[in-house]
Design a protein around this motif. Structure first.
Motif, PDB file in Angstrom:
ATOM      1  N   ILE A 122       1.531 102.292  95.921  1.00 33.10           N
ATOM      2  CA  ILE A 122       0.475 102.045  96.920  1.00 33.10           C
ATOM      3  C   ILE A 122       1.073 101.907  98.314  1.00 33.10           C
ATOM      4  O   ILE A 122       0.552 102.450  99.281  1.00 33.10           O
ATOM      5  CB  ILE A 122      -0.323 100.774  96.547  1.00 33.10           C
ATOM      6  CG1 ILE A 122      -1.037 100.953  95.207  1.00 33.10           C
ATOM      7  CG2 ILE A 122      -1.322 100.420  97.644  1.00 33.10           C
ATOM      8  CD1 ILE A 122      -1.568  99.646  94.609  1.00 33.10           C
ATOM      9  N   ARG A 123       2.177 101.140  98.403  1.00 33.81           N
ATOM     10  CA  ARG A 123       2.833 100.859  99.693  1.00 33.81           C
ATOM     11  C   ARG A 123       4.336 101.086  99.553  1.00 33.81           C
ATOM     12  O   ARG A 123       5.110 100.145  99.411  1.00 33.81           O
ATOM     13  CB  ARG A 123       2.583  99.410 100.113  1.00 33.81           C
ATOM     14  CG  ARG A 123       1.211  99.058 100.619  1.00 33.81           C
ATOM     15  CD  ARG A 123       1.047  99.304 102.100  1.00 33.81           C
ATOM     16  NE  ARG A 123       2.139  98.842 102.940  1.00 33.81           N
ATOM     17  CZ  ARG A 123       2.257  97.596 103.422  1.00 33.81           C
ATOM     18  NH1 ARG A 123       1.342  96.687 103.152  1.00 33.81           N
ATOM     19  NH2 ARG A 123       3.285  97.275 104.183  1.00 33.81           N
ATOM     20  N   PRO A 124       4.786 102.320  99.578  1.00 30.04           N
ATOM     21  CA  PRO A 124       6.210 102.599  99.364  1.00 30.04           C
ATOM     22  C   PRO A 124       7.129 101.978 100.411  1.00 30.04           C
ATOM     23  O   PRO A 124       8.324 101.832 100.173  1.00 30.04           O
ATOM     24  CB  PRO A 124       6.284 104.130  99.399  1.00 30.04           C
ATOM     25  CG  PRO A 124       5.004 104.601  99.944  1.00 30.04           C
ATOM     26  CD  PRO A 124       3.997 103.515  99.788  1.00 30.04           C
ATOM     27  N   ASP A 125       6.587 101.571 101.538  1.00 28.69           N
ATOM     28  CA  ASP A 125       7.399 100.978 102.595  1.00 28.69           C
ATOM     29  C   ASP A 125       7.749  99.513 102.346  1.00 28.69           C
ATOM     30  O   ASP A 125       8.666  98.980 102.960  1.00 28.69           O
ATOM     31  CB  ASP A 125       6.645 101.071 103.928  1.00 28.69           C
ATOM     32  CG  ASP A 125       5.305 100.334 103.873  1.00 28.69           C
ATOM     33  OD1 ASP A 125       4.487 100.656 102.982  1.00 28.69           O
ATOM     34  OD2 ASP A 125       5.086  99.450 104.718  1.00 28.69           O
ATOM     35  N   ILE A 126       7.050  98.854 101.434  1.00 26.68           N
ATOM     36  CA  ILE A 126       7.216  97.404 101.295  1.00 26.68           C
ATOM     37  C   ILE A 126       8.437  97.002 100.465  1.00 26.68           C
ATOM     38  O   ILE A 126       8.983  95.926 100.639  1.00 26.68           O
ATOM     39  CB  ILE A 126       5.933  96.737 100.779  1.00 26.68           C
ATOM     40  CG1 ILE A 126       5.915  95.268 101.178  1.00 26.68           C
ATOM     41  CG2 ILE A 126       5.777  96.872  99.287  1.00 26.68           C
ATOM     42  CD1 ILE A 126       4.565  94.748 101.541  1.00 26.68           C
ATOM     43  N   PHE A 127       8.873  97.872  99.562  1.00 25.94           N
ATOM     44  CA  PHE A 127      10.057  97.573  98.742  1.00 25.94           C
ATOM     45  C   PHE A 127      11.172  98.556  99.082  1.00 25.94           C
ATOM     46  O   PHE A 127      10.984  99.768  99.020  1.00 25.94           O
ATOM     47  CB  PHE A 127       9.750  97.673  97.247  1.00 25.94           C
ATOM     48  CG  PHE A 127       8.727  96.695  96.749  1.00 25.94           C
ATOM     49  CD1 PHE A 127       8.717  95.375  97.164  1.00 25.94           C
ATOM     50  CD2 PHE A 127       7.770  97.097  95.838  1.00 25.94           C
ATOM     51  CE1 PHE A 127       7.767  94.477  96.697  1.00 25.94           C
ATOM     52  CE2 PHE A 127       6.814  96.203  95.361  1.00 25.94           C
ATOM     53  CZ  PHE A 127       6.817  94.900  95.784  1.00 25.94           C
ATOM     54  N   SER A 128      12.346  98.022  99.369  1.00 23.61           N
ATOM     55  CA  SER A 128      13.499  98.887  99.599  1.00 23.61           C
ATOM     56  C   SER A 128      14.171  99.256  98.276  1.00 23.61           C
ATOM     57  O   SER A 128      14.902 100.242  98.202  1.00 23.61           O
ATOM     58  CB  SER A 128      14.504  98.219 100.531  1.00 23.61           C
ATOM     59  OG  SER A 128      14.959  97.002  99.976  1.00 23.61           O
ATOM     60  N   LYS A 129      13.890  98.460  97.241  1.00 20.46           N
ATOM     61  CA  LYS A 129      14.468  98.709  95.916  1.00 20.46           C
ATOM     62  C   LYS A 129      13.646  97.948  94.886  1.00 20.46           C
ATOM     63  O   LYS A 129      13.100  96.883  95.183  1.00 20.46           O
ATOM     64  CB  LYS A 129      15.918  98.228  95.877  1.00 20.46           C
ATOM     65  CG  LYS A 129      16.639  98.478  94.571  1.00 20.46           C
ATOM     66  CD  LYS A 129      18.090  98.028  94.669  1.00 20.46           C
ATOM     67  CE  LYS A 129      18.862  98.450  93.453  1.00 20.46           C
ATOM     68  NZ  LYS A 129      20.288  98.152  93.595  1.00 20.46           N
ATOM     69  N   LEU A 130      13.569  98.493  93.676  1.00 16.82           N
ATOM     70  CA  LEU A 130      12.944  97.807  92.547  1.00 16.82           C
ATOM     71  C   LEU A 130      14.024  97.472  91.527  1.00 16.82           C
ATOM     72  O   LEU A 130      14.787  98.349  91.125  1.00 16.82           O
ATOM     73  CB  LEU A 130      11.895  98.701  91.867  1.00 16.82           C
ATOM     74  CG  LEU A 130      10.713  99.173  92.692  1.00 16.82           C
ATOM     75  CD1 LEU A 130       9.900 100.195  91.907  1.00 16.82           C
ATOM     76  CD2 LEU A 130       9.839  98.009  93.095  1.00 16.82           C
ATOM     77  N   VAL A 131      14.099  96.215  91.120  1.00 14.86           N
ATOM     78  CA  VAL A 131      14.974  95.792  90.034  1.00 14.86           C
ATOM     79  C   VAL A 131      14.043  95.459  88.877  1.00 14.86           C
ATOM     80  O   VAL A 131      13.222  94.540  88.971  1.00 14.86           O
ATOM     81  CB  VAL A 131      15.843  94.578  90.426  1.00 14.86           C
ATOM     82  CG1 VAL A 131      16.717  94.153  89.254  1.00 14.86           C
ATOM     83  CG2 VAL A 131      16.692  94.900  91.651  1.00 14.86           C
ATOM     84  N   LEU A 132      14.151  96.248  87.810  1.00 16.04           N
ATOM     85  CA  LEU A 132      13.189  96.199  86.712  1.00 16.04           C
ATOM     86  C   LEU A 132      13.869  95.706  85.437  1.00 16.04           C
ATOM     87  O   LEU A 132      14.687  96.399  84.851  1.00 16.04           O
ATOM     88  CB  LEU A 132      12.593  97.596  86.511  1.00 16.04           C
ATOM     89  CG  LEU A 132      12.069  98.282  87.780  1.00 16.04           C
ATOM     90  CD1 LEU A 132      11.692  99.726  87.497  1.00 16.04           C
ATOM     91  CD2 LEU A 132      10.911  97.506  88.373  1.00 16.04           C
ATOM     92  N   LEU A 133      13.514  94.510  85.007  1.00 18.76           N
ATOM     93  CA  LEU A 133      14.126  93.869  83.845  1.00 18.76           C
ATOM     94  C   LEU A 133      13.199  93.989  82.637  1.00 18.76           C
ATOM     95  O   LEU A 133      12.068  93.494  82.660  1.00 18.76           O
ATOM     96  CB  LEU A 133      14.406  92.389  84.152  1.00 18.76           C
ATOM     97  CG  LEU A 133      14.970  91.517  83.044  1.00 18.76           C
ATOM     98  CD1 LEU A 133      16.316  92.038  82.574  1.00 18.76           C
ATOM     99  CD2 LEU A 133      15.097  90.080  83.532  1.00 18.76           C
ATOM    100  N   CYS A 134      13.680  94.671  81.604  1.00 19.30           N
ATOM    101  CA  CYS A 134      12.937  94.832  80.346  1.00 19.30           C
ATOM    102  C   CYS A 134      11.532  95.387  80.604  1.00 19.30           C
ATOM    103  O   CYS A 134      10.530  94.814  80.205  1.00 19.30           O
ATOM    104  CB  CYS A 134      12.890  93.524  79.576  1.00 19.30           C
ATOM    105  SG  CYS A 134      14.516  92.889  79.129  1.00 19.30           S
TER     106      CYS A 134
END
Length: 186
Positions: A40-52
């Motif tokens: 929705i807002r690609p500018d708001i996160f510089s990176k995603l850390v996805l656990l499980c």
């Protein structure tokens, strides 16, 4: 409730706090919420850390998500018939310790505090969702952290995500048991 509602809730919180850019760290359901917000807002996160993380918990023809529909129906029935007993059995399985463990007791109490109606509704929403179709729309780097022995999310799901995410991703399989590695192997 649809998972997109959670995404709009998270977006509203970030906007209220005037967060313009951050690194998102999520676990399980919250990871998919973060993925949706990043679309929705690609500018708001510089990176995603996805656990499980899992975009779908239900097995499909060419996808191993971890569960068959019959298993999920049994889980929903157990939650409905005796919620307290279900919490007592489920918490040790997810955390990876016996009921005497502080982490298991705290997690079990958290489940009990949610209550049977909300927990069942959430379980249906989470375990019956399928968000594989949105993965190609992710446009921020992702770091996928996966427990090596997670009975909720098999390692194959991390590989699937790595292949289907729309942007750079790396996968790191941790030598950890269960779905809550921050509790079982901090």
């Amino acid at each position: 409730m649809d998972l997109i509602c959670y995404a709009y809730d998270l977006l509203a919180i970030l906007e209220e706090l005037k967060v313009v850019s951050c690194i998102f760290v999520g676990h399980s359901l919250s990871t998919i919420v973060g993925v949706l917000v990043s679309i929705i807002r690609p500018d708001i996160f510089s990176k995603l850390v996805l656990l499980c993380v899992s975009p779908r918990y239900l097995n499909d023809v060419d996808y191993h998500g971890g569960f068959e529909q019959k298993e999920l129906d049994q889980l929903f029935d157990a939650m409905t018939s005796n919620f307290k007993a279900w919490c007592s059995g489920f918490a040790p399985l997810v955390v990876g310790a016996d009921m005497d463990s502080v982490a298991v007791q705290e997690f079990s109490q958290t489940l009990l505090n949610i209550g049977p109606e909300i927990a069942l509704s959430e379980a249906h929403t989470i375990l019956q969702s399928d968000l594989r179709h949105v993965l190609g729309n992710v446009s921020v780097p992702c770091h996928i952290l996966q427990s090596s022995k997670d009975f909720d999310v098999p390692v194959e799901v991390a590989d699937y995500l790595h292949t289907h995410l729309g942007f750079d991703s790396i996968v790191e399989v941790m030598p950890a048991d269960r779905h809550l590695p921050h509790l079982s192997s901090p």
